[in-house]
Design a protein around this motif. Sequence first.
Motif, PDB file in Angstrom:
ATOM      1  N   VAL A  14      10.811  17.409  -5.384  1.00 34.58           N
ATOM      2  CA  VAL A  14      11.200  18.632  -4.677  1.00 34.58           C
ATOM      3  C   VAL A  14      10.859  19.824  -5.558  1.00 34.58           C
ATOM      4  N   GLU A  15      10.214  20.801  -4.966  1.00 37.12           N
ATOM      5  CA  GLU A  15       9.891  22.046  -5.676  1.00 37.12           C
ATOM      6  C   GLU A  15      10.594  23.214  -5.003  1.00 37.12           C
ATOM      7  N   LEU A  16      11.124  24.125  -5.811  1.00 34.86           N
ATOM      8  CA  LEU A  16      11.696  25.379  -5.326  1.00 34.86           C
ATOM      9  C   LEU A  16      10.919  26.522  -5.946  1.00 34.86           C
ATOM     10  N   ASN A  17      10.342  27.346  -5.099  1.00 27.51           N
ATOM     11  CA  ASN A  17       9.532  28.480  -5.562  1.00 27.51           C
ATOM     12  C   ASN A  17       8.406  28.023  -6.489  1.00 27.51           C
ATOM     13  N   GLY A  18       7.868  26.816  -6.225  1.00 22.82           N
ATOM     14  CA  GLY A  18       6.732  26.320  -6.988  1.00 22.82           C
ATOM     15  C   GLY A  18       7.083  25.550  -8.232  1.00 22.82           C
ATOM     16  N   TYR A  19       8.384  25.369  -8.520  1.00 20.17           N
ATOM     17  CA  TYR A  19       8.802  24.663  -9.737  1.00 20.17           C
ATOM     18  C   TYR A  19       9.567  23.390  -9.366  1.00 20.17           C
ATOM     19  N   PRO A  20       9.274  22.275 -10.035  1.00 20.93           N
ATOM     20  CA  PRO A  20      10.003  21.034  -9.739  1.00 20.93           C
ATOM     21  C   PRO A  20      11.473  21.155 -10.129  1.00 20.93           C
ATOM     22  N   VAL A  21      12.341  20.617  -9.269  1.00 25.87           N
ATOM     23  CA  VAL A  21      13.775  20.698  -9.481  1.00 25.87           C
ATOM     24  C   VAL A  21      14.375  19.312  -9.251  1.00 25.87           C
ATOM     25  N   THR A  22      15.247  18.896 -10.170  1.00 25.22           N
ATOM     26  CA  THR A  22      15.870  17.582 -10.047  1.00 25.22           C
ATOM     27  C   THR A  22      16.998  17.587  -9.026  1.00 25.22           C
ATOM     28  N   ASN A  23      17.829  18.639  -9.051  1.00 26.36           N
ATOM     29  CA  ASN A  23      18.963  18.744  -8.121  1.00 26.36           C
ATOM     30  C   ASN A  23      18.847  20.036  -7.320  1.00 26.36           C
ATOM     31  N   PRO A  24      18.082  20.020  -6.215  1.00 27.67           N
ATOM     32  CA  PRO A  24      17.827  21.253  -5.471  1.00 27.67           C
ATOM     33  C   PRO A  24      18.960  21.695  -4.557  1.00 27.67           C
ATOM     34  N   VAL A  25      19.812  20.774  -4.114  1.00 28.89           N
ATOM     35  CA  VAL A  25      20.852  21.118  -3.153  1.00 28.89           C
ATOM     36  C   VAL A  25      21.818  22.147  -3.745  1.00 28.89           C
ATOM     37  N   GLU A  64       0.852  -1.182   0.000  1.00 29.03           N
ATOM     38  CA  GLU A  64       0.000   0.000   0.000  1.00 29.03           C
ATOM     39  C   GLU A  64       0.892   1.237   0.000  1.00 29.03           C
ATOM     40  N   SER A  65       0.510   2.238  -0.778  1.00 30.85           N
ATOM     41  CA  SER A  65       1.353   3.429  -0.911  1.00 30.85           C
ATOM     42  C   SER A  65       0.563   4.699  -0.639  1.00 30.85           C
ATOM     43  N   HIS A  66       1.250   5.664  -0.039  1.00 28.73           N
ATOM     44  CA  HIS A  66       0.669   6.975   0.241  1.00 28.73           C
ATOM     45  C   HIS A  66       1.766   8.023   0.066  1.00 28.73           C
ATOM     46  N   SER A  67       1.361   9.231  -0.266  1.00 30.00           N
ATOM     47  CA  SER A  67       2.328  10.316  -0.403  1.00 30.00           C
ATOM     48  C   SER A  67       2.016  11.415   0.596  1.00 30.00           C
ATOM     49  N   PHE A  68       3.071  12.043   1.085  1.00 28.46           N
ATOM     50  CA  PHE A  68       2.955  13.124   2.053  1.00 28.46           C
ATOM     51  C   PHE A  68       3.915  14.234   1.645  1.00 28.46           C
ATOM     52  N   SER A  69       3.599  15.452   2.023  1.00 32.84           N
ATOM     53  CA  SER A  69       4.467  16.571   1.656  1.00 32.84           C
ATOM     54  C   SER A  69       4.524  17.596   2.775  1.00 32.84           C
ATOM     55  N   ASN A  70       5.576  18.384   2.730  1.00 32.72           N
ATOM     56  CA  ASN A  70       5.741  19.484   3.675  1.00 32.72           C
ATOM     57  C   ASN A  70       6.568  20.557   2.987  1.00 32.72           C
ATOM     58  N   GLU A  71       6.401  21.789   3.417  1.00 33.31           N
ATOM     59  CA  GLU A  71       7.129  22.871   2.789  1.00 33.31           C
ATOM     60  C   GLU A  71       7.584  23.898   3.805  1.00 33.31           C
ATOM     61  N   GLN A  72       8.553  24.708   3.398  1.00 34.18           N
ATOM     62  CA  GLN A  72       9.107  25.748   4.257  1.00 34.18           C
ATOM     63  C   GLN A  72       9.300  27.019   3.447  1.00 34.18           C
ATOM     64  N   HIS A  73       8.992  28.158   4.085  1.00 30.06           N
ATOM     65  CA  HIS A  73       9.133  29.458   3.431  1.00 30.06           C
ATOM     66  C   HIS A  73      10.197  30.282   4.148  1.00 30.06           C
ATOM     67  N   PHE A  74      10.892  31.104   3.375  1.00 25.49           N
ATOM     68  CA  PHE A  74      11.934  31.967   3.923  1.00 25.49           C
ATOM     69  C   PHE A  74      11.643  33.415   3.540  1.00 25.49           C
ATOM     70  N   GLU A  75      12.140  34.334   4.329  1.00 28.86           N
ATOM     71  CA  GLU A  75      11.916  35.760   4.055  1.00 28.86           C
ATOM     72  C   GLU A  75      12.737  36.245   2.869  1.00 28.86           C
ATOM     73  N   LYS A  76      13.852  35.587   2.597  1.00 26.19           N
ATOM     74  CA  LYS A  76      14.698  35.960   1.465  1.00 26.19           C
ATOM     75  C   LYS A  76      15.299  34.703   0.856  1.00 26.19           C
ATOM     76  N   ASP A  77      15.961  34.846  -0.274  1.00 31.35           N
ATOM     77  CA  ASP A  77      16.585  33.690  -0.914  1.00 31.35           C
ATOM     78  C   ASP A  77      17.549  33.009   0.046  1.00 31.35           C
ATOM     79  N   THR A  78      17.384  31.702   0.157  1.00 28.31           N
ATOM     80  CA  THR A  78      18.183  30.906   1.079  1.00 28.31           C
ATOM     81  C   THR A  78      18.756  29.702   0.349  1.00 28.31           C
ATOM     82  N   LYS A  79      19.991  29.350   0.686  1.00 31.33           N
ATOM     83  CA  LYS A  79      20.635  28.207   0.048  1.00 31.33           C
ATOM     84  C   LYS A  79      20.017  26.913   0.570  1.00 31.33           C
ATOM     85  N   ILE A  80      19.577  26.065  -0.346  1.00 29.02           N
ATOM     86  CA  ILE A  80      18.935  24.805   0.010  1.00 29.02           C
ATOM     87  C   ILE A  80      20.001  23.745   0.286  1.00 29.02           C
ATOM     88  N   THR A  81      19.863  23.062   1.410  1.00 26.01           N
ATOM     89  CA  THR A  81      20.837  22.039   1.796  1.00 26.01           C
ATOM     90  C   THR A  81      20.171  20.664   1.885  1.00 26.01           C
TER      91      THR A  81
END
Length: 261
Positions: free
Chosen positions: A145-156, A97-114
């Motif tokens: 993974v989405e950054l600013n609403g767009y899917p990204v393959t290599n977000p780090v 059985e499979s299920h998907s879950f998501s969570n997101e975080q917002h920043f006040e300014k551009d922040t480097k994703i780790t």
Amino acid sequence: MRVPFFSRAPKTFAIADVGAGGSAVGFVQVPRSGPARIVATHRSFSPVEERTAEGAVTALGTTFSESAASALAQYSKGGRKGRPEAVYVVVHAPWAESHSFSNEQHFEKDTKITADMIGTLAKSALAQAGDIPRDQILEASVVHVELNGYPVTNPVGRMAQQVKVAVLLSTMQKSYRDALEHAVQAAFPSTPLKLRSHARALVSLLRERHDGTRNCVIVDVADEGTVFSVIRKNLLDGQTQIPAGTHALLTRIAPAGSREE
């Protein structure tokens, strides 16, 4: 489903497809150049009388063992030798059985994703599933993974004001998993085993398509059940199953007196 074919040296992988009605096992050979090719395959079906709760565990291991033995015999013809690099097993409902879950975080300014940032979001997303025994978890992986609403393959390493992480969680009852792992290890001793859910395979396949399809409903009709999967933005948004598949449908529509197992 992605299978890592990084080396130019010839490699062989065993690929298995396990469902309610039986199992299929094949050998995929990757030459030094050119496309991969299937060199052996076999599918075994569990008898109808064994498709009960009592016979499910036994049938799961038996059909895999039969398919593996036949495929291995085919593979050995022509002088092919050596064990596969790994065994990839795709598990269908009702075993998984499979299920998907998501969570997101917002920043006040551009922040480097780790990587740590993504890992923390993934863990908090999985917490939405509640307490699931560890021995029932088939897989838990970041699939989007989405950054600013767009899917990204290599977000780090990229800069963003918003990051969203989606995780796919698949579970499998311990008794089913033990039976399957025992059959796999008996057929392919000391060979690395990679368990994958059918949902993950579907999502991977859709992601690699180039026809623009991102939102759809997938109806997977198997022998003993039907699974409905809702895909939004190439992600599993919901999944449900009903205990009626081709066997039940054919039994209902067959004329009286002409039904055959």
